[in-house]
Design a protein around this motif. Structure first.
Motif, PDB file in Angstrom:
ATOM      1  N   GLN A   1       0.831  -1.198   0.000  1.00  0.00           N
ATOM      2  CA  GLN A   1       0.000   0.000   0.000  1.00  0.00           C
ATOM      3  C   GLN A   1       0.870   1.254   0.000  1.00  0.00           C
ATOM      4  OE1 GLN A   1      -3.038   0.146   2.965  1.00  0.00           O
ATOM      5  NE2 GLN A   1      -3.636   2.249   2.511  1.00  0.00           N
ATOM      6  N   PRO A   2       0.710   2.106  -1.001  1.00  0.00           N
ATOM      7  CA  PRO A   2       1.512   3.332  -1.051  1.00  0.00           C
ATOM      8  C   PRO A   2       0.860   4.453  -0.250  1.00  0.00           C
ATOM      9  CG  PRO A   2       0.169   3.180  -3.014  1.00  0.00           C
ATOM     10  CD  PRO A   2      -0.135   1.942  -2.187  1.00  0.00           C
ATOM     11  N   LYS A   3       1.577   5.561  -0.129  1.00  0.00           N
ATOM     12  CA  LYS A   3       0.998   6.748   0.482  1.00  0.00           C
ATOM     13  C   LYS A   3       0.040   7.383  -0.515  1.00  0.00           C
ATOM     14  CE  LYS A   3       4.987   7.835   3.419  1.00  0.00           C
ATOM     15  NZ  LYS A   3       6.020   8.849   3.744  1.00  0.00           N
ATOM     16  N   THR A   4      -1.157   7.663  -0.059  1.00  0.00           N
ATOM     17  CA  THR A   4      -2.163   8.191  -0.987  1.00  0.00           C
ATOM     18  C   THR A   4      -1.758   9.544  -1.569  1.00  0.00           C
ATOM     19  OG1 THR A   4      -3.374   9.167   0.869  1.00  0.00           O
ATOM     20  CG2 THR A   4      -4.016   6.963   0.152  1.00  0.00           C
ATOM     21  N   ASN A   5      -1.031  10.347  -0.793  1.00  0.00           N
ATOM     22  CA  ASN A   5      -0.604  11.665  -1.279  1.00  0.00           C
ATOM     23  C   ASN A   5       0.850  11.653  -1.730  1.00  0.00           C
ATOM     24  OD1 ASN A   5       0.573  11.377   1.204  1.00  0.00           O
ATOM     25  ND2 ASN A   5      -0.034  13.399   1.986  1.00  0.00           N
ATOM     26  N   GLY A   6       1.416  10.463  -1.914  1.00  0.00           N
ATOM     27  CA  GLY A   6       2.805  10.347  -2.337  1.00  0.00           C
ATOM     28  C   GLY A   6       2.949  10.290  -3.845  1.00  0.00           C
ATOM     29  N   GLN A   7       4.188  10.168  -4.290  1.00  0.00           N
ATOM     30  CA  GLN A   7       4.482  10.186  -5.729  1.00  0.00           C
ATOM     31  C   GLN A   7       4.557   8.788  -6.336  1.00  0.00           C
ATOM     32  OE1 GLN A   7       4.448  13.183  -7.425  1.00  0.00           O
ATOM     33  NE2 GLN A   7       3.693  13.685  -5.381  1.00  0.00           N
ATOM     34  N   TRP A   8       4.322   7.758  -5.541  1.00  0.00           N
ATOM     35  CA  TRP A   8       4.441   6.380  -6.022  1.00  0.00           C
ATOM     36  C   TRP A   8       3.089   5.683  -5.900  1.00  0.00           C
ATOM     37  CZ3 TRP A   8       7.391   3.767  -9.055  1.00  0.00           C
ATOM     38  CH2 TRP A   8       7.433   2.362  -9.021  1.00  0.00           C
ATOM     39  N   HIS A   9       2.404   5.468  -7.036  1.00  0.00           N
ATOM     40  CA  HIS A   9       1.107   4.804  -7.088  1.00  0.00           C
ATOM     41  C   HIS A   9       1.180   3.666  -8.097  1.00  0.00           C
ATOM     42  CE1 HIS A   9      -1.477   8.452  -5.521  1.00  0.00           C
ATOM     43  NE2 HIS A   9      -0.633   7.982  -4.623  1.00  0.00           N
ATOM     44  N   PRO A  10       1.791   2.530  -7.747  1.00  0.00           N
ATOM     45  CA  PRO A  10       1.966   1.453  -8.717  1.00  0.00           C
ATOM     46  C   PRO A  10       0.635   0.866  -9.190  1.00  0.00           C
ATOM     47  CG  PRO A  10       2.533   0.690  -6.513  1.00  0.00           C
ATOM     48  CD  PRO A  10       2.339   2.174  -6.425  1.00  0.00           C
ATOM     49  N   GLU A  11       0.603   0.550 -10.464  1.00  0.00           N
ATOM     50  CA  GLU A  11      -0.612   0.010 -11.074  1.00  0.00           C
ATOM     51  C   GLU A  11      -1.042  -1.300 -10.417  1.00  0.00           C
ATOM     52  OE1 GLU A  11      -2.263  -0.756 -15.625  1.00  0.00           O
ATOM     53  OE2 GLU A  11      -0.103  -0.797 -15.235  1.00  0.00           O
ATOM     54  N   GLU A  12      -0.079  -2.077  -9.965  1.00  0.00           N
ATOM     55  CA  GLU A  12      -0.389  -3.379  -9.381  1.00  0.00           C
ATOM     56  C   GLU A  12      -1.199  -3.267  -8.091  1.00  0.00           C
ATOM     57  OE1 GLU A  12       2.489  -3.805 -12.403  1.00  0.00           O
ATOM     58  OE2 GLU A  12       2.565  -2.500 -10.633  1.00  0.00           O
ATOM     59  N   TRP A  13      -0.959  -2.214  -7.305  1.00  0.00           N
ATOM     60  CA  TRP A  13      -1.711  -2.080  -6.057  1.00  0.00           C
ATOM     61  C   TRP A  13      -3.173  -1.756  -6.346  1.00  0.00           C
ATOM     62  CZ3 TRP A  13      -1.372  -3.733  -1.368  1.00  0.00           C
ATOM     63  CH2 TRP A  13      -2.263  -3.240  -0.406  1.00  0.00           C
ATOM     64  N   GLN A  14      -3.424  -0.892  -7.295  1.00  0.00           N
ATOM     65  CA  GLN A  14      -4.804  -0.583  -7.642  1.00  0.00           C
ATOM     66  C   GLN A  14      -5.559  -1.858  -8.029  1.00  0.00           C
ATOM     67  OE1 GLN A  14      -5.889   1.045 -11.511  1.00  0.00           O
ATOM     68  NE2 GLN A  14      -7.072   2.662 -10.524  1.00  0.00           N
ATOM     69  N   ALA A  15      -4.924  -2.694  -8.849  1.00  0.00           N
ATOM     70  CA  ALA A  15      -5.574  -3.930  -9.281  1.00  0.00           C
ATOM     71  C   ALA A  15      -5.866  -4.832  -8.085  1.00  0.00           C
ATOM     72  CB  ALA A  15      -4.701  -4.646 -10.306  1.00  0.00           C
ATOM     73  N   HIS A  16      -4.917  -4.933  -7.161  1.00  0.00           N
ATOM     74  CA  HIS A  16      -5.105  -5.769  -5.973  1.00  0.00           C
ATOM     75  C   HIS A  16      -6.270  -5.262  -5.129  1.00  0.00           C
ATOM     76  CE1 HIS A  16      -4.255  -8.234  -2.504  1.00  0.00           C
ATOM     77  NE2 HIS A  16      -4.030  -7.176  -1.745  1.00  0.00           N
ATOM     78  N   VAL A  17      -6.379  -3.957  -4.987  1.00  0.00           N
ATOM     79  CA  VAL A  17      -7.474  -3.378  -4.211  1.00  0.00           C
ATOM     80  C   VAL A  17      -8.815  -3.734  -4.833  1.00  0.00           C
ATOM     81  CG1 VAL A  17      -8.603  -1.196  -3.596  1.00  0.00           C
ATOM     82  CG2 VAL A  17      -6.161  -1.510  -3.158  1.00  0.00           C
ATOM     83  N   HIS A  18      -8.942  -3.569  -6.148  1.00  0.00           N
ATOM     84  CA  HIS A  18     -10.221  -3.856  -6.791  1.00  0.00           C
ATOM     85  C   HIS A  18     -10.555  -5.348  -6.751  1.00  0.00           C
ATOM     86  CE1 HIS A  18     -11.659   0.002  -8.244  1.00  0.00           C
ATOM     87  NE2 HIS A  18     -10.399   0.330  -8.497  1.00  0.00           N
ATOM     88  N   GLU A  19      -9.572  -6.190  -6.902  1.00  0.00           N
ATOM     89  CA  GLU A  19      -9.813  -7.629  -6.793  1.00  0.00           C
ATOM     90  C   GLU A  19     -10.373  -7.971  -5.410  1.00  0.00           C
ATOM     91  OE1 GLU A  19      -6.271  -9.842  -7.598  1.00  0.00           O
ATOM     92  OE2 GLU A  19      -5.858  -8.748  -9.439  1.00  0.00           O
ATOM     93  N   THR A  20      -9.753  -7.436  -4.371  1.00  0.00           N
ATOM     94  CA  THR A  20     -10.154  -7.743  -2.999  1.00  0.00           C
ATOM     95  C   THR A  20     -11.508  -7.132  -2.658  1.00  0.00           C
ATOM     96  OG1 THR A  20      -7.808  -7.777  -2.391  1.00  0.00           O
ATOM     97  CG2 THR A  20      -9.405  -7.648  -0.594  1.00  0.00           C
ATOM     98  N   ASP A  21     -11.697  -5.875  -3.038  1.00  0.00           N
ATOM     99  CA  ASP A  21     -12.963  -5.205  -2.751  1.00  0.00           C
ATOM    100  C   ASP A  21     -14.130  -5.903  -3.429  1.00  0.00           C
ATOM    101  OD1 ASP A  21     -11.589  -3.362  -1.270  1.00  0.00           O
ATOM    102  OD2 ASP A  21     -11.849  -1.694  -2.663  1.00  0.00           O
ATOM    103  N   TRP A  22     -13.964  -6.228  -4.710  1.00  0.00           N
ATOM    104  CA  TRP A  22     -15.075  -6.826  -5.447  1.00  0.00           C
ATOM    105  C   TRP A  22     -15.428  -8.199  -4.891  1.00  0.00           C
ATOM    106  CZ3 TRP A  22     -19.320  -6.282  -7.586  1.00  0.00           C
ATOM    107  CH2 TRP A  22     -19.893  -7.246  -8.426  1.00  0.00           C
ATOM    108  N   ALA A  23     -14.444  -8.967  -4.460  1.00  0.00           N
ATOM    109  CA  ALA A  23     -14.721 -10.275  -3.864  1.00  0.00           C
ATOM    110  C   ALA A  23     -15.604 -10.137  -2.636  1.00  0.00           C
ATOM    111  CB  ALA A  23     -13.418 -10.978  -3.512  1.00  0.00           C
ATOM    112  N   ALA A  24     -15.311  -9.132  -1.803  1.00  0.00           N
ATOM    113  CA  ALA A  24     -16.108  -8.914  -0.594  1.00  0.00           C
ATOM    114  C   ALA A  24     -17.511  -8.427  -0.937  1.00  0.00           C
ATOM    115  CB  ALA A  24     -15.411  -7.911   0.320  1.00  0.00           C
ATOM    116  N   ILE A  25     -17.625  -7.538  -1.893  1.00  0.00           N
ATOM    117  CA  ILE A  25     -18.927  -6.987  -2.288  1.00  0.00           C
ATOM    118  C   ILE A  25     -19.799  -8.061  -2.928  1.00  0.00           C
ATOM    119  CG2 ILE A  25     -20.041  -5.385  -3.896  1.00  0.00           C
ATOM    120  CD1 ILE A  25     -17.584  -3.520  -3.408  1.00  0.00           C
ATOM    121  N   LYS A  26     -19.221  -8.801  -3.852  1.00  0.00           N
ATOM    122  CA  LYS A  26     -19.983  -9.786  -4.620  1.00  0.00           C
ATOM    123  C   LYS A  26     -20.579 -10.872  -3.743  1.00  0.00           C
ATOM    124  CE  LYS A  26     -19.432 -13.041  -8.473  1.00  0.00           C
ATOM    125  NZ  LYS A  26     -18.464 -13.642  -9.437  1.00  0.00           N
ATOM    126  N   SER A  27     -19.894 -11.230  -2.676  1.00  0.00           N
ATOM    127  CA  SER A  27     -20.320 -12.353  -1.849  1.00  0.00           C
ATOM    128  C   SER A  27     -21.383 -11.978  -0.823  1.00  0.00           C
ATOM    129  CB  SER A  27     -19.112 -12.964  -1.123  1.00  0.00           C
ATOM    130  OG  SER A  27     -18.551 -12.040  -0.207  1.00  0.00           O
TER     131      SER A  27
END
Length: 250
Positions: free
Chosen positions: A79-105
């Protein structure tokens, strides 16, 4: 007008009585982005605990997501700093994968709204190495790059045959062992590395397929996946990863 229910969106728990005023309720919540990383791991529990916060005994998730600069990449992203200069694409994908699994179920979560479809202007921001942009979009502000997370939802929400190699912009690799992750709504995609079949991978849920610790060779590596749609048409996707590390064990 009793024929049209009212709805309110909230991110506050300080005044719980206010959340019962509208007929329906939406939560703006960003597990894995705002707040500690544990909020992502415990998102399902968080949803369960708020089931009866509304008048209807259910709610929607009216905002959720994470930022991403598609030019920034990280293996085993943290998890990066939300107001930092490093926002890797892989973390965003991981967040959406995890969030959607919880929502869908959870059937009491009757709707969800990923924030946001497109990056958009925000004058007060300077983060993810892009000034004046909110980078939570699944697509860049110029509509030119569909981020990995876009294809995660296409694999889950679209009937169009989808087969997509993630990390395709992560072209320069320094580790000769790499995981290959694919989003697909097709059964049993197979992985090919430099023309050699690696075989198939089981669906890990929500259209996510992973091949662990694939050995790359120094120089260019052609990553390819193949699958078949319902009409037995072959669908393929390809990308190139380049191994540049002098520490390669090969």
């Amino acid at each position: 007008d009793p024929t049209r229910p009212t709805i309110g969106a909230t991110d506050r728990e300080k005044y719980p009585q206010m959340n019962r005023i509208p007929d329906l309720l939406g939560w703006n919540i960003y597990p894995g982005w705002y707040g500690g990383s544990k909020s992502l791991e415990n998102f399902g529990t968080w949803l369960d605990q708020r089931r009866y916060a509304s008048r209807s005994g259910g709610f929607c998730v009216s905002e959720y997501g994470a930022g991403a600069n598609p030019a920034q990449h990280e293996e085993n992203a943290r998890q990066p700093k939300t107001n930092g200069q490093w926002h890797p694409e892989e973390w965003q994908a991981h967040v959406h994968e995890t969030d959607w699994a919880a929502i869908k179920s959870r059937s009491f979560v009757w709707g969800s709204f990923a924030w946001n479809m497109f990056d958009f202007s925000s004058s007060g921001r300077h983060e993810g190495d892009i000034p004046a942009i909110n980078d939570k979009g699944l697509v860049t502000i110029d509509r030119q790059i569909k981020k990995d997370a876009f294809y995660f939802y296409k694999a889950n929400w679209s009937d169009e045959p989808t087969l997509y190699i993630t990390g395709r912009r992560f072209t320069d690799r320094t580790n000769n062992l790499a995981d290959v992750k694919v989003y697909s709504n097709l059964p049993k995609p197979t992985l090919w590395l430099n023309g050699i079949s690696i075989g198939s991978s089981d669906n890990r849920g929500a259209g996510v397929f992973i091949w662990k610790s694939i050995s790359l060779i120094p120089g260019e590596n052609q990553i390819e996946v193949r699958a078949y749609d319902k009409e037995h048409h072959e669908i393929t996707d390809k990308c190139i990863w380049k191994l540049t590390s002098s520490n390669s064990s090969l």
